[in-house]
Design an enzyme around this catalytic site. Structure first.
Site, mmCIF file in Angstrom:
data_model
loop_
_atom_site.group_PDB
_atom_site.id
_atom_site.type_symbol
_atom_site.label_atom_id
_atom_site.label_comp_id
_atom_site.label_asym_id
_atom_site.label_seq_id
_atom_site.Cartn_x
_atom_site.Cartn_y
_atom_site.Cartn_z
ATOM 1 N N LYS A 188 0.854 -1.188 0.000
ATOM 2 C CA LYS A 188 0.000 0.000 0.000
ATOM 3 C C LYS A 188 0.889 1.236 0.000
ATOM 4 C CE LYS A 188 -1.836 2.825 2.785
ATOM 5 N NZ LYS A 188 -1.704 4.050 1.951
ATOM 6 N N GLU A 264 9.437 1.084 10.753
ATOM 7 C CA GLU A 264 10.529 2.050 10.539
ATOM 8 C C GLU A 264 9.894 3.424 10.630
ATOM 9 O OE1 GLU A 264 13.540 1.206 10.341
ATOM 10 O OE2 GLU A 264 13.434 -0.916 9.825
ATOM 11 N N CYS A 299 13.676 10.740 6.756
ATOM 12 C CA CYS A 299 13.592 10.265 8.138
ATOM 13 C C CYS A 299 14.897 10.497 8.876
ATOM 14 C CB CYS A 299 13.214 8.790 8.156
ATOM 15 S SG CYS A 299 14.257 7.805 7.108
ATOM 16 N N GLU A 398 9.713 16.088 15.179
ATOM 17 C CA GLU A 398 10.074 15.894 13.766
ATOM 18 C C GLU A 398 9.245 16.854 12.912
ATOM 19 O OE1 GLU A 398 8.823 12.274 11.658
ATOM 20 O OE2 GLU A 398 10.878 12.115 10.902
#
Ligand code: NAD
Length: 495
Positions: A188, A264, A299, A398
């Site tokens: 997906k 992750e 990331c 973040e």
């Protein structure tokens, strides 16, 4: 390739917009679609099949039947290798198209998608293919009247849910090891970047991957993603995305069949420059690319720059000069280094963090604005805050954009304390000319990857993943193959 040529190619680009189920391009069962938007100008690219629970049920049924049939799962590894190598070759042969799709869909500079995303996707599939017929199982050291085998078997049906920042590469990090080990995979892609996943499935079918081994369900997280995570016939769930969604997926696995889960997730990676470095200019240039590359939507972005006090002023001056080289521009221009932010919502999120930085009284060194509004696209200048303190939100959360927080330190111990004072642990970096400091520092940093005198070094041979809330499990390297297999112990008593 000149700029005009990439625009010409875009005008002639054709691509599929449907789901790939059981080897066929298909509309969603509901018939629904969602709009796919070009971040560089806000225009509609296409309407994409919006899969939901009904499509997930169908794809899972197909994947299970395909797995049980053995058409892929029981093949000799060398045969799977041959097909996957063909798949990798087709990706290579079509890398211009793949690169263009990634730039179009995700706003990434074409020079990056040509130089990294497309070749890295092919390399990942090929690397895993090459590995799979060289791995042996184990015989345990037992008594003479037994033979004890420790073998690995594929999990079965694996769902892969991936983000939009490196759509094809993140997919390949899951597909490579999951397919090589014999699983049936349902991918997906993010609803913000579905095009390359559909194209990859078409290439896989052209390479001879049996129908039902690799299926693609475009759609939203709360529909297709959630249905996959809750499905009782999905044996493994491999995810790259935000920590918040990663946590939800762990809950879904617990509420359903305890499927194997590999998350992750996000990061807030510290990048330390010690005063003793003999590579100061390189360190500063690297610090800028660590936050501006891929628009900061990485990331492992080096989003916290920790600088030793005696070089602080010099570093700030160099950062300001260097930031001018990272002004955003049209992703399809070959000299563009920073492209468009993925969508309006993400742009607004980044701008709101810039406001938070100002409110909390960090000093804005440069940037801070949306630019190129006339294009209709979503562009933000490289933005640097200095005099940031570790408790400020821009130093803790973040942002996922080109926003750098610069923090001063006095001793390496203090730098390590600040670096480790985070819920994340994906990457960290240290610049020093002192080998002992480099080694002690890299040991002390609580992160899955530590870069010494570089940022973002690594290749397929190195595991990639996080400590703490940056996730569990590892992508890449031989270690990634392990997570797509169950370990079986077989004790044979000898008569
Ligand atoms: P996201 O978590 O919003 O979405 C990731 C994927 O999860 C998408 O496909 C989305 O549709 C799906 N999803 C969302 N909600 C879901 C739900 N309730 N159930 C099931 N699926 C759901 O992340 P994003 O915005 O696409 O990507 C950015 C994030 O990804 C950042 O946090 C970044 O750090 C992280 N990331 C991590 C790595 C890594 O290797 N650790 C690599 C790249 C990106």
């Amino acid at each position: 390739m000149d700029n005009q040529t990439w625009s010409d190619r875009l005008a002639n680009l054709t691509f599929s917009t449907q789901a790939v189920i059981n080897g066929q391009l298909m509309d969603a069962i509901s018939g629904k679609t969602f709009p796919c938007i070009n971040p560089s100008n806000g225009s509609l690219i296409a309407h994409i099949a919006q899969c939901d629970e009904a499509d997930v049920n169908l794809a899972a049924q197909v994947a299970r039947a395909t797995f049980d049939s053995g058409v892929w799962s029981q093949l000799q590894p060398a045969e799977r290798k041959a097909t996957l190598l063909k798949f990798a070759r087709l990706i290579e042969e079509n890398q211009d198209k793949l690169a263009l799709l990634e730039s179009l869909d995700a706003g990434k500079p074409i020079s990056d998608t040509l130089g990294y995303d497309a070749p890295a996707t092919a390399r990942c599939i090929a690397w895993n293919a090459e590995a799979i017929d060289k791995l042996y199982d184990e015989v345990a050291p037992t008594t003479a009247d037994a033979l004890a085998l420790v073998t690995r078997e594929p999990l079965g049906v694996v769902a892969a849910i991936v983000p939009w920042n490196f759509p094809a590469v993140m997919a390949s990090w899951k597909l490579g090891p999951a397919l090589a080990t014999g699983n049936s995979v349902i991918l997906k892609p993010s609803e913000k970047s579905p095009l390359s996943a559909i194209f990859l499935a078409e290439l896989a079918l052209a390479a001879g991957l049996p129908a039902g081994v690799f299926q693609v369900l475009p759609g939203f997280g709360y529909e297709a993603g959630q249905a996959l995570a809750l499905h009782n016939d999905v044996d493994g769930l491999t995810f790259t995305g935000s920590t918040a969604v990663g946590k939800k997926l762990l809950t879904f696995a617990g509420e359903s069949n305890l499927k194997r889960t590999f998350m992750e997730c996000g990061g807030k990676s510290p990048h330390i420059i010690c005063a003793d470095t003999d590579k100061l200019q390189k360190a500063v240039d690297t610090a800028l690319s660590a936050i501006c590359y891929n628009q900061g939507e990485v990331c492992t972005a080096g989003s916290r720059l920790l600088v030793e006090r005696s070089i602080y002023s010099e570093v700030i001056e160099k950062l300001k000069q260097g930031a001018a080289n990272w002004q955003p521009a049209d992703p399809l221009m070959t000299d563009t280094r920073m492209g468009a932010i993925i969508d309006e919502a993400q742009m607004e999120r980044i701008l709101s963090y810039i406001d938070i930085g100002k409110q909390q009284e960090a000093t804005l060194l440069c940037g801070g604005q949306q630019v190129l509004q006339a294009t209709g696209g979503y562009y933000i200048e490289p933005t640097i805050f200095v005099d940031v303190t570790p408790e400020m939100r821009i130093a803790r959360e973040e942002i996922f954009g080109p926003v750098l927080s610069v923090i001063v330190f006095d001793t390496l111990e203090q730098a390590i304390d600040i670096a480790n004072d985070t819920e994340y642990g994906l990457a960290a970096g240290i610049w020093t000319s002192d080998i002992s400091k480099a080694i002690k520092g890299s040991r002390a940093l609580r992160a899955g990857t530590v870069f010494v005198n570089n940022w973002d070094g690594g290749d397929m041979t190195m595991p990639f993943g996080g400590y703490k809330q940056s996730g569990n499990g590892r992508d890449k390297s031989l270690h990634a193959l392990e997570k797509y297999t169950e370990l079986k112990s077989t004790w044979i008593e000898l008569g």
